[in-house]
Design an enzyme around this catalytic site. Sequence first.
Site, mmCIF file in Angstrom:
data_model
loop_
_atom_site.group_PDB
_atom_site.id
_atom_site.type_symbol
_atom_site.label_atom_id
_atom_site.label_comp_id
_atom_site.label_asym_id
_atom_site.label_seq_id
_atom_site.Cartn_x
_atom_site.Cartn_y
_atom_site.Cartn_z
ATOM 1 N N GLU A 30 -2.028 0.080 8.039
ATOM 2 C CA GLU A 30 -1.160 -0.953 7.482
ATOM 3 C C GLU A 30 -0.028 -0.316 6.690
ATOM 4 O O GLU A 30 1.119 -0.773 6.752
ATOM 5 C CB GLU A 30 -1.980 -1.898 6.591
ATOM 6 C CG GLU A 30 -1.146 -3.026 5.994
ATOM 7 C CD GLU A 30 -1.920 -3.870 4.997
ATOM 8 O OE1 GLU A 30 -3.126 -3.630 4.827
ATOM 9 O OE2 GLU A 30 -1.292 -4.752 4.377
ATOM 10 N N HIS A 83 3.071 -6.866 4.375
ATOM 11 C CA HIS A 83 1.690 -6.491 4.680
ATOM 12 C C HIS A 83 1.345 -6.867 6.107
ATOM 13 O O HIS A 83 2.090 -7.568 6.797
ATOM 14 C CB HIS A 83 0.714 -7.230 3.734
ATOM 15 C CG HIS A 83 0.796 -6.777 2.322
ATOM 16 N ND1 HIS A 83 -0.104 -5.905 1.756
ATOM 17 C CD2 HIS A 83 1.701 -7.077 1.343
ATOM 18 C CE1 HIS A 83 0.241 -5.673 0.500
ATOM 19 N NE2 HIS A 83 1.335 -6.372 0.218
ATOM 20 N N HIS A 132 0.833 -1.205 0.000
ATOM 21 C CA HIS A 132 0.000 0.000 0.000
ATOM 22 C C HIS A 132 0.875 1.265 0.000
ATOM 23 O O HIS A 132 2.055 1.191 -0.354
ATOM 24 C CB HIS A 132 -0.995 -0.058 1.151
ATOM 25 C CG HIS A 132 -1.641 -1.414 1.270
ATOM 26 N ND1 HIS A 132 -2.623 -1.841 0.419
ATOM 27 C CD2 HIS A 132 -1.377 -2.468 2.100
ATOM 28 C CE1 HIS A 132 -2.956 -3.087 0.728
ATOM 29 N NE2 HIS A 132 -2.207 -3.490 1.738
ATOM 30 N N GLU A 150 2.085 -11.530 5.538
ATOM 31 C CA GLU A 150 1.092 -10.847 6.380
ATOM 32 C C GLU A 150 1.587 -11.042 7.814
ATOM 33 O O GLU A 150 1.539 -12.140 8.355
ATOM 34 C CB GLU A 150 -0.291 -11.476 6.191
ATOM 35 C CG GLU A 150 -0.830 -11.396 4.770
ATOM 36 C CD GLU A 150 -1.460 -10.045 4.443
ATOM 37 O OE1 GLU A 150 -1.412 -9.146 5.301
ATOM 38 O OE2 GLU A 150 -1.986 -9.893 3.332
HETATM 39 ZN ZN ZN Z 1 -2.006 -5.351 2.597
#
Ligand code: ZN
Length: 333
Positions: free
Chosen positions: A160, A215, A123, A297
């Site tokens: 995030e 992430h 992102h 993640e």
């Molecule tokens: Zn993400």
Amino acid sequence: MSYDGQYPHEDPPGPEFGQRPRRGRGNALIVAAALVPTCLAGWLVWQAMSGPDGDDPPKVLPLPSASSPSAAAPAKTPTGRGPEPSTSSSPSGSPQQSRSPDGDPKPPAGPLSGRTVVVDPGHNPGNFRHTREINRQVNIGTNSKECDTTGTASNAGYTEAEFTLDVSRRLKSILEKQGATVQFTQNADRPYGPCVDERARIGNAAKADAVISVHADGSAAGHRGFHVILPARVNSGAADTSSIVGPSRDLGTRIVGNFVRVTGDAPANYLGERTGLVVRSDLGGLNLSTVPKVFIECGNMRDAQDIALLTDPSWRQKAAQGMADGISSFLKG
Ligand code: ZN
């Protein structure tokens, strides 16, 4: 069954980001999630089928070659929220760097000298101000998908995008100390993005020896732990992952093992059959990569225990160290 049907990685942020929740295919996902543990034993992974927005229900594939981390996973002991580091790319101190004739800093000599790692901070902090641009559809080989998303956020508003940049900068510092050349896809140095297809192309153009996309998840409370996402075997349009499936699995497996060892965390308890490994075919950043690449993640930003870790700078340093050790192990063979 506590799974809420939203695909974890793509879980939208809170209303403050102005994105609609994605719950359209929740029922199918719940059914799939309920059937998996009873239908297949042994090594299984989730694989999301291709879809327009990444929320398609996952399917499962047998993975006889998958390996599981054997390290113990002691209870997490959040140390509290410490001071946030500056935006320095070297939170733990920079090595002395020489410079090339054109002025670019050269990493010091080390065991990873001559190796290139692309780090892809998921992102972009500016994405939420550019919803029109990041909602633009891009071709990911199998189908079209949004250019990028805002990512998720904690209930308290820790984004995030902020998290991924911090961890990525720590990771870069560690790898550079070992001599690697590290390139970012973005460093909050552009208004938004890049799009997922460009993120893949950056790794390809760099002829990276390894790429990691960083992430954090946005799943239901009670869903805890980290997982690494591996590219599925995809051959459609511009996507052909046949040459990277094997090495990416090797890379991902080494990252899982080292992440467990360094952080003491267990793999995710809500997907991947607790192997810490998940295979997906719906991520453009993986589908379009021609070099070994995985996503990680790091934890669930919507779980109280996980977010206590994710907001702890000392834990983020461990997370970066675990990733770096996995990458280093992969590069050294
Ligand atoms: Zn993400």
